[in-house]
Design an enzyme around this catalytic site. Structure first.
Site, PDB file in Angstrom:
ATOM      1  N   ASP A 139       0.836  -1.216   0.000  1.00 35.80           N
ATOM      2  CA  ASP A 139       0.000   0.000   0.000  1.00 35.80           C
ATOM      3  C   ASP A 139       0.868   1.264   0.000  1.00 35.80           C
ATOM      4  O   ASP A 139       0.379   2.354  -0.297  1.00 35.80           O
ATOM      5  CB  ASP A 139      -0.959   0.008   1.203  1.00 35.80           C
ATOM      6  CG  ASP A 139      -0.265  -0.126   2.556  1.00 35.80           C
ATOM      7  OD1 ASP A 139       0.973  -0.240   2.610  1.00 35.80           O
ATOM      8  OD2 ASP A 139      -0.984  -0.120   3.581  1.00 35.80           O
ATOM      9  N   TYR A 163      12.041   2.976  -0.307  1.00 30.66           N
ATOM     10  CA  TYR A 163      11.416   1.640  -0.404  1.00 30.66           C
ATOM     11  C   TYR A 163      10.139   1.723  -1.241  1.00 30.66           C
ATOM     12  O   TYR A 163       9.954   0.955  -2.192  1.00 30.66           O
ATOM     13  CB  TYR A 163      11.089   1.109   1.008  1.00 30.66           C
ATOM     14  CG  TYR A 163      10.085  -0.026   1.001  1.00 30.66           C
ATOM     15  CD1 TYR A 163      10.409  -1.264   0.442  1.00 30.66           C
ATOM     16  CD2 TYR A 163       8.802   0.142   1.542  1.00 30.66           C
ATOM     17  CE1 TYR A 163       9.493  -2.312   0.422  1.00 30.66           C
ATOM     18  CE2 TYR A 163       7.873  -0.904   1.523  1.00 30.66           C
ATOM     19  CZ  TYR A 163       8.231  -2.127   0.958  1.00 30.66           C
ATOM     20  OH  TYR A 163       7.302  -3.156   0.927  1.00 30.66           O
ATOM     21  N   LYS A 167       9.210   0.042  -4.967  1.00 34.17           N
ATOM     22  CA  LYS A 167       8.084  -0.880  -5.187  1.00 34.17           C
ATOM     23  C   LYS A 167       7.119  -0.309  -6.235  1.00 34.17           C
ATOM     24  O   LYS A 167       6.586  -1.044  -7.072  1.00 34.17           O
ATOM     25  CB  LYS A 167       7.330  -1.141  -3.870  1.00 34.17           C
ATOM     26  CG  LYS A 167       8.111  -1.902  -2.821  1.00 34.17           C
ATOM     27  CD  LYS A 167       8.455  -3.330  -3.200  1.00 34.17           C
ATOM     28  CE  LYS A 167       7.267  -4.263  -3.206  1.00 34.17           C
ATOM     29  NZ  LYS A 167       7.686  -5.678  -3.482  1.00 34.17           N
TER      30      LYS A 167
HETATM   31  P1  NAD Z   1      11.199  -9.916   4.242  1.00 31.78           P
HETATM   32  O1  NAD Z   1      12.130  -8.765   4.317  1.00 31.78           O
HETATM   33  O2  NAD Z   1      10.800 -10.620   5.487  1.00 31.78           O
HETATM   34  O3  NAD Z   1      11.801 -11.037   3.262  1.00 31.78           O
HETATM   35  C1  NAD Z   1      12.322 -10.738   2.002  1.00 31.78           C
HETATM   36  C2  NAD Z   1      12.952 -12.018   1.455  1.00 31.78           C
HETATM   37  O4  NAD Z   1      13.481 -11.711   0.154  1.00 31.78           O
HETATM   38  C3  NAD Z   1      14.128 -12.536   2.305  1.00 31.78           C
HETATM   39  O5  NAD Z   1      14.020 -13.944   2.468  1.00 31.78           O
HETATM   40  C4  NAD Z   1      15.355 -12.181   1.477  1.00 31.78           C
HETATM   41  O6  NAD Z   1      16.439 -13.086   1.663  1.00 31.78           O
HETATM   42  C5  NAD Z   1      14.796 -12.246   0.066  1.00 31.78           C
HETATM   43  N1  NAD Z   1      15.561 -11.425  -0.880  1.00 31.78           N
HETATM   44  C6  NAD Z   1      15.944 -10.130  -0.727  1.00 31.78           C
HETATM   45  N2  NAD Z   1      16.625  -9.724  -1.799  1.00 31.78           N
HETATM   46  C7  NAD Z   1      16.674 -10.764  -2.664  1.00 31.78           C
HETATM   47  C8  NAD Z   1      17.223 -10.949  -3.959  1.00 31.78           C
HETATM   48  N3  NAD Z   1      17.894  -9.965  -4.577  1.00 31.78           N
HETATM   49  N4  NAD Z   1      17.076 -12.148  -4.561  1.00 31.78           N
HETATM   50  C9  NAD Z   1      16.410 -13.167  -3.932  1.00 31.78           C
HETATM   51  N5  NAD Z   1      15.872 -13.037  -2.704  1.00 31.78           N
HETATM   52  C10 NAD Z   1      16.001 -11.855  -2.079  1.00 31.78           C
HETATM   53  O7  NAD Z   1       9.942  -9.377   3.442  1.00 31.78           O
HETATM   54  P2  NAD Z   1       8.387  -9.680   3.643  1.00 31.78           P
HETATM   55  O8  NAD Z   1       7.875  -8.849   4.747  1.00 31.78           O
HETATM   56  O9  NAD Z   1       8.192 -11.128   3.666  1.00 31.78           O
HETATM   57  O10 NAD Z   1       7.801  -9.060   2.292  1.00 31.78           O
HETATM   58  C11 NAD Z   1       7.574  -9.869   1.147  1.00 31.78           C
HETATM   59  C12 NAD Z   1       6.995  -8.994   0.052  1.00 31.78           C
HETATM   60  O11 NAD Z   1       5.775  -8.384   0.510  1.00 31.78           O
HETATM   61  C13 NAD Z   1       7.925  -7.846  -0.366  1.00 31.78           C
HETATM   62  O12 NAD Z   1       7.881  -7.716  -1.750  1.00 31.78           O
HETATM   63  C14 NAD Z   1       7.312  -6.630   0.317  1.00 31.78           C
HETATM   64  O13 NAD Z   1       7.573  -5.451  -0.425  1.00 31.78           O
HETATM   65  C15 NAD Z   1       5.840  -6.983   0.329  1.00 31.78           C
HETATM   66  N6  NAD Z   1       5.078  -6.356   1.421  1.00 31.78           N
HETATM   67  C16 NAD Z   1       5.402  -6.606   2.724  1.00 31.78           C
HETATM   68  C17 NAD Z   1       4.635  -6.019   3.738  1.00 31.78           C
HETATM   69  C18 NAD Z   1       4.898  -6.286   5.197  1.00 31.78           C
HETATM   70  O14 NAD Z   1       4.192  -5.735   6.042  1.00 31.78           O
HETATM   71  N7  NAD Z   1       5.852  -7.115   5.557  1.00 31.78           N
HETATM   72  C19 NAD Z   1       3.570  -5.162   3.431  1.00 31.78           C
HETATM   73  C20 NAD Z   1       3.300  -4.921   2.084  1.00 31.78           C
HETATM   74  C21 NAD Z   1       4.043  -5.543   1.085  1.00 31.78           C
END
Ligand code: NAD
Ligand code: TYD
Length: 365
Positions: A139, A163, A167
């Site tokens: 979001d 960030y 995105k």
């Molecule tokens: P996280 O930071 O917990 O995990 C990210 C994962 O991506 C890790 O396992 C990391 O090793 C891997 N990673 C990072 N760079 C990489 C690369 N270059 N190649 C391969 N792997 C790589 O993130 P999350 O909270 O699980 O978020 C997952 C997705 O959801 C993301 O795209 C994030 O933008 C989106 N998102 C998260 C939230 C939230 O509240 N956590 C909210 C909205 C959207």
């Protein structure tokens, strides 16, 4: 028989599956789809916790590859080897505060990594063969809401942090591949997730961790910023719906509509830790510190598209999910301990140490 010779009904590439949401998604999906092959590609950055994957180790329909989504040779090799018919891209650098200190990594992985996936998928597309590209987004691409109202999927992108900008630009690349190359794409923009296995740099696990270790709990600015909280399991259900039934070329907001001010949320967590641990007074650890630069005031999503088109509805109450979350971190101290290596300590000192309002947080480290 080799895993690749098996007649899988579907072959799906999941990127970033060792992180918070990706791991929860795999744990949720694998047992439901024994005839689907899930290949997890993850770079194992600081945010990945090896313990996230322990339960998947012996699953016959799961393969792990350590690698970077920016590595095109590796992607081509994986696409040739597994002949994927879909991809769900979770891989990202995800913490806003780190993006303020080191924006480069964010554009590299979040934009250029997504571009590598799009290009590899495009080049592997052959006539008549189905391939779905699912981009997991946030979001935060819509920016800050000041008053009432909610963002819909047609709200313009107005990202505030590096960030969010990385995105938003990735989302736009995905949209362009749909329009220009007719790639079958879907994007999901979800609100703030919480639940088990979230790295303790984000507000909810950081608050629980600091309660457990008696450290001050930093609240940015006046603590009246609002976030729209989504339990990770609800998110996984919604992701499955969109991946399987979402209309091509569309974005879907994912939210269950639970808005809360940060200070109120932190006080709720402190009370839960008091009750579960039997030790009182955790709210005394709350400490107001300098605000985050460019801090978005409020996020709130209108999720009516996923509700009306795909029948998504919330299935659990926020208070219950929050309690389950606090219990999980208290019961999984080994998991938390695995996060607290030198990367965490350095980050904590660099971010909170530079924060003029919070010298205590550092001293108690
Ligand atoms: P996280 O930071 O917990 O995990 C990210 C994962 O991506 C890790 O396992 C990391 O090793 C891997 N990673 C990072 N760079 C990489 C690369 N270059 N190649 C391969 N792997 C790589 O993130 P999350 O909270 O699980 O978020 C997952 C997705 O959801 C993301 O795209 C994030 O933008 C989106 N998102 C998260 C939230 C939230 O509240 N956590 C909210 C909205 C959207
Ligand atoms: P966070 O979990 O980092 O998610 P996001 O920035 O993606 O929303 O932060 C949630 C909210 O909590 C956000 O308004 C910033 C605030 N916050 C604090 O007040 N103190 C902290 O130490 C952290 C990490 C976040």
């Amino acid at each position: 028989m080799k895993i690749n010779d098996h007649k899988w009904e579907r072959r799906i590439l999941v990127t970033g599956g060792a992180g918070f949401i990706g791991a929860n998604f795999l744990l949720y999906e694998l047992p439901k789809h024994p005839s689907w092959l899930f290949v997890n590609l993850d770079k194992l950055t600081y945010a990945a916790n090896p313990d996230n994957l322990i339960d998947l180790k012996n699953s016959p329909n799961y393969i792990f590859h350590k690698g970077d989504i920016c590595d095109r040779n590796l992607l081509v090799d994986l696409f040739e080897r597994y002949n994927f018919d879909g991809l769900i891209n979770f891989a990202a650098e995800t913490h806003v505060d780190r993006s303020i200190m080191d924006p480069d990594f964010f554009f590299q992985t979040n934009l250029m990594g997504t571009l590598s996936l799009l290009e590899t998928a495009r080049k592997s597309m052959t006539a008549g063969r189905a391939f779905r590209f699912h981009q997991v987004s946030t979001d935060e691409v819509y920016g800050s809401l000041e008053g009432s109202g909610r963002f819909s999927e047609t709200s313009p992108h107005r990202p505030s942090s590096p960030y969010a900008a990385s995105k938003a630009s990735a989302d736009q690349a995905v949209m362009a591949y749909h329009r220009t190359y007719r790639m079958d794409t879907v994007i999901t923009n979800c609100s703030n997730n919480f639940g088990p296995r979230q790295y303790p740099e984000k507000l909810i696990p950081l608050t629980i961790l600091n309660c457990l270790s008696g450290k001050s709990i930093p609240i940015y600015g006046d603590g009246r910023q609002v976030r729209d909280w989504l339990y990770v399991e609800e998110h996984c259900r919604a992701l499955e719906l969109v991946f399987e039934h979402g209309n091509s070329g569309k974005a879907y907001n994912i939210s269950t509509g639970y808005e809360c001010e940060n200070l109120e949320l932190v006080k709720m967590i402190c009370e839960l830790v008091d009750r579960i641990s039997g030790e009182t007074g955790h709210a005394d650890l709350i400490k107001f510190v300098a605000d985050r630069p460019g801090h978005d005031r409020r996020y709130a999503l209108d999720a009516s598209r996923i509700e009306t088109e795909l029948g998504f509805e919330a299935s659990c109450k926020f208070e219950h999910c929050l309690e389950q979350t606090v219990k999980w971190y208290i019961e999984n101290s080994r998991w938390l301990k695995n996060c607290l290596g030198s990367n965490y300590q350095k980050y904590y000192e660099r971010w909170y140490g530079n924060n003029p309002g919070d010298s205590d947080a550092l001293q108690s480290d």
